[in-house]
Design a protein around this motif. Sequence first.
Motif, mmCIF file in Angstrom:
data_model
loop_
_atom_site.group_PDB
_atom_site.id
_atom_site.type_symbol
_atom_site.label_atom_id
_atom_site.label_comp_id
_atom_site.label_asym_id
_atom_site.label_seq_id
_atom_site.Cartn_x
_atom_site.Cartn_y
_atom_site.Cartn_z
ATOM 1 N N VAL A 76 0.826 -1.200 0.000
ATOM 2 C CA VAL A 76 0.000 0.000 0.000
ATOM 3 C C VAL A 76 0.864 1.256 0.000
ATOM 4 O O VAL A 76 1.873 1.341 0.704
ATOM 5 N N PHE A 77 0.426 2.228 -0.784
ATOM 6 C CA PHE A 77 1.020 3.561 -0.835
ATOM 7 C C PHE A 77 -0.080 4.518 -0.368
ATOM 8 O O PHE A 77 -1.193 4.484 -0.905
ATOM 9 N N CYS A 78 0.204 5.350 0.624
ATOM 10 C CA CYS A 78 -0.885 6.141 1.190
ATOM 11 C C CYS A 78 -0.472 7.570 1.510
ATOM 12 O O CYS A 78 0.715 7.894 1.611
ATOM 13 N N VAL A 79 -1.491 8.402 1.673
ATOM 14 C CA VAL A 79 -1.316 9.804 2.054
ATOM 15 C C VAL A 79 -1.795 9.978 3.490
ATOM 16 O O VAL A 79 -2.920 9.607 3.824
ATOM 17 N N GLY A 80 -0.929 10.529 4.336
ATOM 18 C CA GLY A 80 -1.327 10.877 5.695
ATOM 19 C C GLY A 80 -0.834 9.906 6.751
ATOM 20 O O GLY A 80 -0.924 8.689 6.585
ATOM 21 N N GLN A 81 -0.336 10.474 7.837
ATOM 22 C CA GLN A 81 0.166 9.657 8.942
ATOM 23 C C GLN A 81 -0.949 8.859 9.596
ATOM 24 O O GLN A 81 -0.764 7.698 9.974
ATOM 25 N N LYS A 82 -2.140 9.469 9.727
ATOM 26 C CA LYS A 82 -3.268 8.769 10.345
ATOM 27 C C LYS A 82 -3.762 7.630 9.441
ATOM 28 O O LYS A 82 -4.178 6.578 9.927
ATOM 29 N N THR A 83 -3.710 7.848 8.138
ATOM 30 C CA THR A 83 -4.083 6.788 7.195
ATOM 31 C C THR A 83 -3.115 5.613 7.331
ATOM 32 O O THR A 83 -3.532 4.448 7.395
ATOM 33 N N LYS A 84 -1.840 5.923 7.385
ATOM 34 C CA LYS A 84 -0.810 4.892 7.563
ATOM 35 C C LYS A 84 -1.041 4.112 8.859
ATOM 36 O O LYS A 84 -0.983 2.873 8.884
ATOM 37 N N VAL A 95 4.084 0.371 2.121
ATOM 38 C CA VAL A 95 5.409 0.424 1.493
ATOM 39 C C VAL A 95 5.968 1.841 1.522
ATOM 40 O O VAL A 95 7.156 2.060 1.772
ATOM 41 N N ALA A 96 5.095 2.820 1.267
ATOM 42 C CA ALA A 96 5.537 4.216 1.235
ATOM 43 C C ALA A 96 4.355 5.120 1.562
ATOM 44 O O ALA A 96 3.207 4.796 1.248
ATOM 45 N N TRP A 97 4.654 6.250 2.190
ATOM 46 C CA TRP A 97 3.601 7.212 2.508
ATOM 47 C C TRP A 97 4.193 8.612 2.506
ATOM 48 O O TRP A 97 5.410 8.800 2.568
ATOM 49 N N ALA A 98 3.324 9.600 2.426
ATOM 50 C CA ALA A 98 3.736 11.000 2.494
ATOM 51 C C ALA A 98 2.587 11.799 3.083
ATOM 52 O O ALA A 98 1.437 11.349 3.091
ATOM 53 N N GLU A 99 2.899 12.987 3.575
ATOM 54 C CA GLU A 99 1.853 13.811 4.176
ATOM 55 C C GLU A 99 0.941 14.429 3.122
ATOM 56 O O GLU A 99 -0.210 14.745 3.410
ATOM 57 N N TYR A 100 1.463 14.596 1.906
ATOM 58 C CA TYR A 100 0.670 15.209 0.844
ATOM 59 C C TYR A 100 0.731 14.366 -0.428
ATOM 60 O O TYR A 100 1.731 13.692 -0.698
ATOM 61 N N GLU A 106 5.376 12.112 -6.514
ATOM 62 C CA GLU A 106 6.786 12.203 -6.930
ATOM 63 C C GLU A 106 7.545 10.938 -6.551
ATOM 64 O O GLU A 106 8.347 10.416 -7.335
ATOM 65 N N LEU A 107 7.285 10.446 -5.351
ATOM 66 C CA LEU A 107 7.965 9.238 -4.869
ATOM 67 C C LEU A 107 7.620 8.036 -5.751
ATOM 68 O O LEU A 107 8.499 7.246 -6.123
ATOM 69 N N ILE A 108 6.338 7.907 -6.107
ATOM 70 C CA ILE A 108 5.903 6.781 -6.942
ATOM 71 C C ILE A 108 6.528 6.870 -8.329
ATOM 72 O O ILE A 108 7.049 5.876 -8.858
ATOM 73 N N HIS A 208 1.689 20.132 10.510
ATOM 74 C CA HIS A 208 1.496 18.772 10.012
ATOM 75 C C HIS A 208 -0.002 18.570 9.812
ATOM 76 O O HIS A 208 -0.806 19.057 10.617
ATOM 77 N N PRO A 209 -0.408 17.860 8.759
ATOM 78 C CA PRO A 209 -1.830 17.760 8.429
ATOM 79 C C PRO A 209 -2.596 16.764 9.302
ATOM 80 O O PRO A 209 -3.017 15.697 8.853
ATOM 81 N N THR A 210 -2.762 17.123 10.577
ATOM 82 C CA THR A 210 -3.574 16.323 11.493
ATOM 83 C C THR A 210 -4.518 17.255 12.248
ATOM 84 O O THR A 210 -4.246 18.457 12.391
ATOM 85 N N ILE A 211 -5.597 16.686 12.742
ATOM 86 C CA ILE A 211 -6.552 17.473 13.526
ATOM 87 C C ILE A 211 -5.864 18.065 14.749
ATOM 88 O O ILE A 211 -6.070 19.230 15.106
ATOM 89 N N GLU A 212 -5.028 17.262 15.394
ATOM 90 C CA GLU A 212 -4.339 17.733 16.598
ATOM 91 C C GLU A 212 -3.478 18.961 16.309
ATOM 92 O O GLU A 212 -3.405 19.884 17.124
ATOM 93 N N ASN A 213 -2.842 18.985 15.144
ATOM 94 C CA ASN A 213 -2.005 20.134 14.809
ATOM 95 C C ASN A 213 -2.823 21.380 14.495
ATOM 96 O O ASN A 213 -2.364 22.496 14.742
ATOM 97 N N VAL A 214 -4.004 21.202 13.953
ATOM 98 C CA VAL A 214 -4.900 22.352 13.774
ATOM 99 C C VAL A 214 -5.236 22.946 15.141
ATOM 100 O O VAL A 214 -5.193 24.167 15.342
#
Length: 223
Positions: A76-84, A95-100, A106-108, A208-214
């Motif tokens: 799996v390749f995913c967006v977001g730490q919470k998704t991961k 396998v790989a993830w990014a915040e955006y 780009e990584l893929i 960082h794109p999380t609810i907690e950071n907002v």
Amino acid sequence: MKNVRVLSTRKLAFNQKGYLLNAGIQLLEVDFITIRHKTISSDQKQLNRSLLITSQNAVKSILEQFPKSELSNKEVFCVGQKTKALLEENHINVVAWAEYAETLSELIVQNYSDREFTFFCGNLRRNTLPNALQLASIKYAEIEVYETILQPQRISTPLDGILFYSPSGVESYFNSNDYNNETLFCIGTTTANALIKRGFNKIKTAKHPTIENVIIQCIKYYK
């Protein structure tokens, strides 16, 4: 700190509310969007080995419709730490993830262009990943597994700040409400851009794109 009242455009978890209330910030919570999972047809259930997932909503939908034993054999390749985190909690290999999505695309393209992907998404998905895959001639099959439904509601209570978590939340709020010089806190650059396009500039974006950071940005701003 003067009395401050903010609106969260989604209902928060108990501990998330606690951060704001303990900081002396009055909180109003309203769900401006709702998520409905979509049933995957039988002819769509033949998945590629590589899966592309951009949100927790997509994860929750596919977990309802595929046995974990099948998903655990995928990469799996995913967006977001919470998704991961949600994927890994369910023993699914990330396998790989990014915040955006921009960073993940780009990584893929640079490292995994030989893969064929199944892309799980929602009805309001952005074009970032599909465009990048197409430009790089990477094959993928797209499956819509959830629907975002706007729930505009009129808010008459005076506000100092508004917390946004998605472009659809921005659209839903301003479908029924005017801007009254509130400070606008947002979860990431995509949501910030949705506000900028409306001509707003009193914007604070989470580091960082999380609810907690907002929430952290909101507390720091009013401290």
